[in-house]
Design a protein around this motif. Structure first.
Motif, PDB file in Angstrom:
ATOM      1  N   GLY A 257       0.796  -1.220   0.000  1.00 21.51           N
ATOM      2  CA  GLY A 257       0.000   0.000   0.000  1.00 21.51           C
ATOM      3  C   GLY A 257       0.830   1.272   0.000  1.00 21.51           C
ATOM      4  N   LEU A 258       2.152   1.126  -0.082  1.00 22.77           N
ATOM      5  CA  LEU A 258       3.025   2.303  -0.035  1.00 22.77           C
ATOM      6  C   LEU A 258       2.831   3.196  -1.262  1.00 22.77           C
ATOM      7  CD1 LEU A 258       6.295   0.638   1.303  1.00 22.77           C
ATOM      8  CD2 LEU A 258       4.602   1.958   2.573  1.00 22.77           C
ATOM      9  N   GLY A 259       2.655   2.607  -2.417  1.00 20.05           N
ATOM     10  CA  GLY A 259       2.440   3.394  -3.630  1.00 20.05           C
ATOM     11  C   GLY A 259       1.138   4.164  -3.569  1.00 20.05           C
ATOM     12  N   ASP A 260       0.094   3.536  -3.021  1.00 22.52           N
ATOM     13  CA  ASP A 260      -1.200   4.202  -2.897  1.00 22.52           C
ATOM     14  C   ASP A 260      -1.114   5.391  -1.944  1.00 22.52           C
ATOM     15  OD1 ASP A 260      -2.803   2.446  -4.571  1.00 22.52           O
ATOM     16  OD2 ASP A 260      -2.358   0.943  -3.050  1.00 22.52           O
ATOM     17  N   MET A 261      -0.422   5.201  -0.844  1.00 18.25           N
ATOM     18  CA  MET A 261      -0.279   6.296   0.111  1.00 18.25           C
ATOM     19  C   MET A 261       0.571   7.420  -0.469  1.00 18.25           C
ATOM     20  SD  MET A 261      -0.101   4.598   3.842  1.00 18.25           S
ATOM     21  CE  MET A 261      -0.027   2.823   3.774  1.00 18.25           C
ATOM     22  N   ALA A 262       1.594   7.052  -1.228  1.00 20.66           N
ATOM     23  CA  ALA A 262       2.460   8.074  -1.830  1.00 20.66           C
ATOM     24  C   ALA A 262       1.699   8.901  -2.859  1.00 20.66           C
ATOM     25  CB  ALA A 262       3.681   7.422  -2.464  1.00 20.66           C
ATOM     26  N   THR A 263       0.900   8.251  -3.685  1.00 27.88           N
ATOM     27  CA  THR A 263       0.167   9.001  -4.710  1.00 27.88           C
ATOM     28  C   THR A 263      -0.944   9.852  -4.100  1.00 27.88           C
ATOM     29  OG1 THR A 263      -1.304   7.134  -5.181  1.00 27.88           O
ATOM     30  CG2 THR A 263       0.658   7.378  -6.569  1.00 27.88           C
TER      31      THR A 263
ATOM     32  N   LEU B  73      -7.936   3.468   0.083  1.00 26.23           N
ATOM     33  CA  LEU B  73      -8.462   2.236   0.666  1.00 26.23           C
ATOM     34  C   LEU B  73      -8.664   1.156  -0.394  1.00 26.23           C
ATOM     35  CD1 LEU B  73      -9.522   0.723   3.136  1.00 26.23           C
ATOM     36  CD2 LEU B  73     -11.771   1.683   2.653  1.00 26.23           C
ATOM     37  N   MET B  74      -9.270   1.510  -1.501  1.00 28.26           N
ATOM     38  CA  MET B  74      -9.499   0.501  -2.550  1.00 28.26           C
ATOM     39  C   MET B  74      -8.172   0.035  -3.149  1.00 28.26           C
ATOM     40  SD  MET B  74     -13.009   1.619  -4.496  1.00 28.26           S
ATOM     41  CE  MET B  74     -12.416   3.178  -5.067  1.00 28.26           C
ATOM     42  N   GLY B  75      -7.212   0.938  -3.274  1.00 27.90           N
ATOM     43  CA  GLY B  75      -5.925   0.560  -3.829  1.00 27.90           C
ATOM     44  C   GLY B  75      -5.128  -0.376  -2.938  1.00 27.90           C
ATOM     45  N   MET B  76      -5.427  -0.375  -1.649  1.00 24.85           N
ATOM     46  CA  MET B  76      -4.689  -1.222  -0.711  1.00 24.85           C
ATOM     47  C   MET B  76      -5.238  -2.645  -0.629  1.00 24.85           C
ATOM     48  SD  MET B  76      -3.952   1.432   2.400  1.00 24.85           S
ATOM     49  CE  MET B  76      -2.995   0.283   3.378  1.00 24.85           C
TER      50      MET B  76
ATOM     51  N   ILE C 215      -8.174  -1.962  -9.460  1.00 30.87           N
ATOM     52  CA  ILE C 215      -9.095  -0.863  -9.151  1.00 30.87           C
ATOM     53  C   ILE C 215      -8.409   0.480  -9.348  1.00 30.87           C
ATOM     54  CG2 ILE C 215     -10.387   0.246  -7.283  1.00 30.87           C
ATOM     55  CD1 ILE C 215     -11.049  -2.588  -6.275  1.00 30.87           C
ATOM     56  N   ASP C 216      -7.121   0.562  -8.979  1.00 26.16           N
ATOM     57  CA  ASP C 216      -6.363   1.819  -9.149  1.00 26.16           C
ATOM     58  C   ASP C 216      -6.337   2.273 -10.611  1.00 26.16           C
ATOM     59  OD1 ASP C 216      -5.570   3.046  -6.846  1.00 26.16           O
ATOM     60  OD2 ASP C 216      -3.722   1.898  -6.639  1.00 26.16           O
ATOM     61  N   PHE C 217      -6.246   1.336 -11.520  1.00 26.04           N
ATOM     62  CA  PHE C 217      -6.228   1.703 -12.938  1.00 26.04           C
ATOM     63  C   PHE C 217      -7.597   2.195 -13.410  1.00 26.04           C
ATOM     64  CE2 PHE C 217      -2.325  -0.823 -12.982  1.00 26.04           C
ATOM     65  CZ  PHE C 217      -1.513  -0.010 -13.766  1.00 26.04           C
TER      66      PHE C 217
ATOM     67  N   PHE D 199     -12.937   5.731   6.673  1.00 24.20           N
ATOM     68  CA  PHE D 199     -11.820   5.434   5.770  1.00 24.20           C
ATOM     69  C   PHE D 199     -10.485   5.439   6.506  1.00 24.20           C
ATOM     70  CE2 PHE D 199     -14.368   7.076   1.961  1.00 24.20           C
ATOM     71  CZ  PHE D 199     -14.770   5.790   1.624  1.00 24.20           C
ATOM     72  N   ILE D 200     -10.291   6.386   7.397  1.00 24.35           N
ATOM     73  CA  ILE D 200      -9.034   6.446   8.150  1.00 24.35           C
ATOM     74  C   ILE D 200      -8.875   5.170   8.979  1.00 24.35           C
ATOM     75  CG2 ILE D 200      -7.844   7.628  10.041  1.00 24.35           C
ATOM     76  CD1 ILE D 200      -8.950  10.265   8.832  1.00 24.35           C
ATOM     77  N   ALA D 201      -9.948   4.750   9.643  1.00 24.28           N
ATOM     78  CA  ALA D 201      -9.896   3.526  10.438  1.00 24.28           C
ATOM     79  C   ALA D 201      -9.666   2.301   9.543  1.00 24.28           C
ATOM     80  CB  ALA D 201     -11.190   3.367  11.236  1.00 24.28           C
ATOM     81  N   ALA D 202     -10.333   2.257   8.400  1.00 20.65           N
ATOM     82  CA  ALA D 202     -10.164   1.120   7.490  1.00 20.65           C
ATOM     83  C   ALA D 202      -8.762   1.071   6.899  1.00 20.65           C
ATOM     84  CB  ALA D 202     -11.210   1.185   6.376  1.00 20.65           C
ATOM     85  N   ILE D 203      -8.204   2.231   6.563  1.00 28.59           N
ATOM     86  CA  ILE D 203      -6.843   2.269   6.023  1.00 28.59           C
ATOM     87  C   ILE D 203      -5.845   1.807   7.082  1.00 28.59           C
ATOM     88  CG2 ILE D 203      -4.998   3.835   5.256  1.00 28.59           C
ATOM     89  CD1 ILE D 203      -7.243   5.369   3.726  1.00 28.59           C
ATOM     90  N   ALA D 204      -6.035   2.240   8.314  1.00 34.38           N
ATOM     91  CA  ALA D 204      -5.150   1.793   9.395  1.00 34.38           C
ATOM     92  C   ALA D 204      -5.271   0.281   9.582  1.00 34.38           C
ATOM     93  CB  ALA D 204      -5.484   2.534  10.690  1.00 34.38           C
ATOM     94  N   ALA D 205      -6.502  -0.231   9.538  1.00 32.79           N
ATOM     95  CA  ALA D 205      -6.709  -1.672   9.687  1.00 32.79           C
ATOM     96  C   ALA D 205      -6.090  -2.436   8.519  1.00 32.79           C
ATOM     97  CB  ALA D 205      -8.206  -1.984   9.788  1.00 32.79           C
ATOM     98  N   MET D 206      -6.225  -1.907   7.312  1.00 33.39           N
ATOM     99  CA  MET D 206      -5.660  -2.561   6.131  1.00 33.39           C
ATOM    100  C   MET D 206      -4.127  -2.566   6.219  1.00 33.39           C
ATOM    101  SD  MET D 206      -6.546  -4.117   3.304  1.00 33.39           S
ATOM    102  CE  MET D 206      -8.174  -3.560   2.927  1.00 33.39           C
ATOM    103  N   ALA D 207      -3.540  -1.476   6.668  1.00 33.31           N
ATOM    104  CA  ALA D 207      -2.082  -1.420   6.819  1.00 33.31           C
ATOM    105  C   ALA D 207      -1.626  -2.448   7.850  1.00 33.31           C
ATOM    106  CB  ALA D 207      -1.640  -0.012   7.218  1.00 33.31           C
TER     107      ALA D 207
END
Length: 157
Positions: free
Chosen positions: A40-46, A79-82, A91-93, A133-141
């Protein structure tokens, strides 16, 4: 006077930068390519490139509802990208969050009644979704780190 302000906003450096970000990230698929970076690093960077959208909404347009709608699109994209197993990369594309944000911003600048109504209607929903979304992104990470540890243990034990 409104027309003059509209022209000044569209001529600003931040507006021009937003257009370039949307072009490169969504039309040239740099967002999708960066999404291929594991963890998920690329998603967070973009998602950092969306800060210009947030800046423009908050400080140039001074619209909290529009800022919330833009942040909602950004967090949804991250979130979807992760999602694991290259589902998120596909999904990112397909998901063009930067272009969606430009559509909202352009509609807001041009006083498009449909866009303005949509932004206002979604303002509270967007605020609530940002927390989710913030909670879901943290959980996904956390899940990605856990999966990496488990796979590493299985492969190297």
């Amino acid at each position: 006077m409104k027309e003059e302000r509209r022209e000044r906003l569209k001529a600003s450096r931040s507006y021009q930068l937003m257009q370039k970000v949307a072009l490169y990230m969504d039309q040239y698929y740099l967002d999708g390519l960066a999404g291929l970076v594991p963890g998920g690093l690329g998603d967070m960077a973009t998602s950092a490139f969306a800060l210009v959208h947030v800046y423009f909404c908050m400080f140039k347009l001074r619209s909290i509802p529009l800022t919330l709608a833009v942040l909602n699109n950004v967090m949804r994209d991250v979130l979807m990208g992760m999602l694991p197993f290259f589902v998120g990369s596909i999904i990112d594309f397909l998901n063009k969050a930067h272009a969606k944000n430009m559509k909202l911003i352009d509609g807001y600048i041009n006083d498009d009644p449909v866009i303005v109504h949509e932004v206002r209607r979604k303002a509270w929903c967007s605020a609530a979704m940002l927390v989710v979304f913030i909670a879901a992104i943290a959980a996904m990470a956390w899940l990605l780190v856990w999966l990496t540890q488990k796979l590493g243990t299985l492969m190297f034990s």
